[in-house]
Design a protein around this motif. Structure first.
Motif, PDB file in Angstrom:
ATOM      1  N   VAL A 101       0.856  -1.185   0.000  1.00 24.71           N
ATOM      2  CA  VAL A 101       0.000   0.000   0.000  1.00 24.71           C
ATOM      3  C   VAL A 101       0.890   1.232   0.000  1.00 24.71           C
ATOM      4  CG1 VAL A 101      -1.753   1.317   1.241  1.00 24.71           C
ATOM      5  CG2 VAL A 101      -1.845  -1.175   1.235  1.00 24.71           C
ATOM      6  N   ARG A 102       0.617   2.137  -0.924  1.00 24.65           N
ATOM      7  CA  ARG A 102       1.402   3.367  -1.030  1.00 24.65           C
ATOM      8  C   ARG A 102       0.462   4.567  -1.113  1.00 24.65           C
ATOM      9  NH1 ARG A 102       5.273   3.680  -6.106  1.00 24.65           N
ATOM     10  NH2 ARG A 102       4.559   5.683  -6.893  1.00 24.65           N
ATOM     11  N   THR A 103       0.794   5.610  -0.388  1.00 22.84           N
ATOM     12  CA  THR A 103       0.016   6.841  -0.466  1.00 22.84           C
ATOM     13  C   THR A 103       0.958   8.027  -0.548  1.00 22.84           C
ATOM     14  OG1 THR A 103      -1.627   8.233   0.649  1.00 22.84           O
ATOM     15  CG2 THR A 103      -0.181   6.948   2.066  1.00 22.84           C
ATOM     16  N   ASP A 104       0.648   8.956  -1.451  1.00 23.06           N
ATOM     17  CA  ASP A 104       1.491  10.135  -1.635  1.00 23.06           C
ATOM     18  C   ASP A 104       1.159  11.259  -0.664  1.00 23.06           C
ATOM     19  OD1 ASP A 104       2.928   8.983  -3.687  1.00 23.06           O
ATOM     20  OD2 ASP A 104       1.608   9.752  -5.254  1.00 23.06           O
ATOM     21  N   ASP A 105      -0.078  11.280  -0.181  1.00 25.01           N
ATOM     22  CA  ASP A 105      -0.459  12.339   0.754  1.00 25.01           C
ATOM     23  C   ASP A 105      -1.648  11.855   1.583  1.00 25.01           C
ATOM     24  OD1 ASP A 105      -1.048  14.633   2.156  1.00 25.01           O
ATOM     25  OD2 ASP A 105      -0.747  15.968   0.447  1.00 25.01           O
ATOM     26  N   LEU A 106      -1.374  11.492   2.812  1.00 26.12           N
ATOM     27  CA  LEU A 106      -2.425  10.973   3.677  1.00 26.12           C
ATOM     28  C   LEU A 106      -3.526  11.986   3.924  1.00 26.12           C
ATOM     29  CD1 LEU A 106      -0.134   9.111   6.197  1.00 26.12           C
ATOM     30  CD2 LEU A 106      -2.023   8.045   4.973  1.00 26.12           C
ATOM     31  N   ALA A 107      -3.158  13.268   3.940  1.00 26.20           N
ATOM     32  CA  ALA A 107      -4.153  14.302   4.203  1.00 26.20           C
ATOM     33  C   ALA A 107      -5.171  14.411   3.085  1.00 26.20           C
ATOM     34  CB  ALA A 107      -3.458  15.650   4.418  1.00 26.20           C
ATOM     35  N   GLU A 108      -4.794  13.970   1.868  1.00 28.99           N
ATOM     36  CA  GLU A 108      -5.686  14.081   0.712  1.00 28.99           C
ATOM     37  C   GLU A 108      -6.232  12.733   0.250  1.00 28.99           C
ATOM     38  OE1 GLU A 108      -6.556  16.962  -0.451  1.00 28.99           O
ATOM     39  OE2 GLU A 108      -5.192  18.109   0.815  1.00 28.99           O
ATOM     40  N   ASP A 109      -5.772  11.635   0.856  1.00 29.82           N
ATOM     41  CA  ASP A 109      -6.158  10.306   0.404  1.00 29.82           C
ATOM     42  C   ASP A 109      -7.576   9.982   0.883  1.00 29.82           C
ATOM     43  OD1 ASP A 109      -6.298   7.510  -0.196  1.00 29.82           O
ATOM     44  OD2 ASP A 109      -4.110   7.463  -0.192  1.00 29.82           O
ATOM     45  N   THR A 110      -8.474   9.770  -0.060  1.00 28.80           N
ATOM     46  CA  THR A 110      -9.887   9.534   0.288  1.00 28.80           C
ATOM     47  C   THR A 110     -10.150   8.132   0.827  1.00 28.80           C
ATOM     48  OG1 THR A 110     -10.357   8.892  -2.010  1.00 28.80           O
ATOM     49  CG2 THR A 110     -10.668  11.227  -1.413  1.00 28.80           C
TER      50      THR A 110
END
Length: 237
Positions: free
Chosen positions: A100-109
């Motif tokens: 699992v990869r996310t570039d921006d947790l604050a914007e990840d829906t």
């Protein structure tokens, strides 16, 4: 005329291969599971581009998230935060997706409750790798960064290789630890049998039968009862 030094485009790959080989050797040295876990996390943070902090998280009975190892209070706190809100990359890696990869947790829906609270710990991007699923315990290797988009395809590939080495080593360490405990338990049960054989003038089978019966009557594991007998000389409470 002297020749100028030629570039070595394969040096980074060679260096990485050497580092991974060294990691594999280090992780296979028969260490305790806790030591293997801590070394795996530290190595992952050192080897994976963009990683600032890391942890190995465990979920027991599919409910409780704990940090088996963490490089800082930030990584440990982020595991606790994911347990608190009930969602996040770590949980997704353990329950459903190997990586699992996310570039921006604050914007990840995908994880809105977590995203709303990431500023508490300053974590913006993250990589999580499933390590193992064993009975009721699941594990993941997590890499964290305070910067958005800190991890690219190269980082994900390197992280996957580190996670694979860590999973194999940790499984081996757990088996070694179980074997060690089995040998310790066998020895203490043998000592307890010897005490009973001497005290009651019975043979080994009769002594073991007595231990087993008391274990069942008191609902106490056999090795715990044997330890009590060797320590106190008595089977009474």
């Amino acid at each position: 005329m002297t020749n100028a030094p030629t570039s070595r485009p394969d040096e980074p790959q060679t260096s990485l291969a050497g580092a991974l080989a060294a990691l594999a050797r280090d992780l296979q040295r028969g260490q305790a599971p806790d030591d293997v876990t801590a070394q795996a996390v530290a190595s992952a943070v050192a080897l994976v581009p963009g990683a600032e902090e890391g942890s190995v998280s465990l979920v027991r009975s599919r409910r409780h998230v704990v940090s088996a190892a963490a490089t800082s209070d930030v990584a440990r706190g982020f595991d606790a935060l994911q347990e608190s809100v009930g969602e996040g990359p770590c949980l997704a890696a353990m329950f459903s997706e190997p990586v699992v990869r996310t570039d921006d947790l604050a914007e990840d829906t995908r994880w809105p409750r977590l995203g709303a609270r990431t500023d508490e710990l300053g974590v913006r991007s993250m990589l999580s790798f499933q390590l193992f699923v064993h009975e009721n315990t699941l594990g993941a290797l997590n890499l964290l960064s305070s910067k958005p988009a800190a991890f690219d395809d190269e980082a994900e590939g390197i992280g996957a290789m580190v996670a694979a080495h860590a999973a194999v080593a940790l499984a081996g360490a757990q088996k070694f630890d179980h074997l060690r405990m089995a040998l310790v338990n066998r020895d203490v049960i043998g000592q307890a049998k010897g005490i009973l054989m001497e005290r009651f003038k019975v043979d080994a089978d009769q002594a073991f039968a007595l231990l087993t019966r008391v274990s069942q009557d008191r609902n106490v594991k056999l090795h715990v009862l044997a330890t009590e007998l060797t320590r106190t000389g008595s089977l009474e409470r």
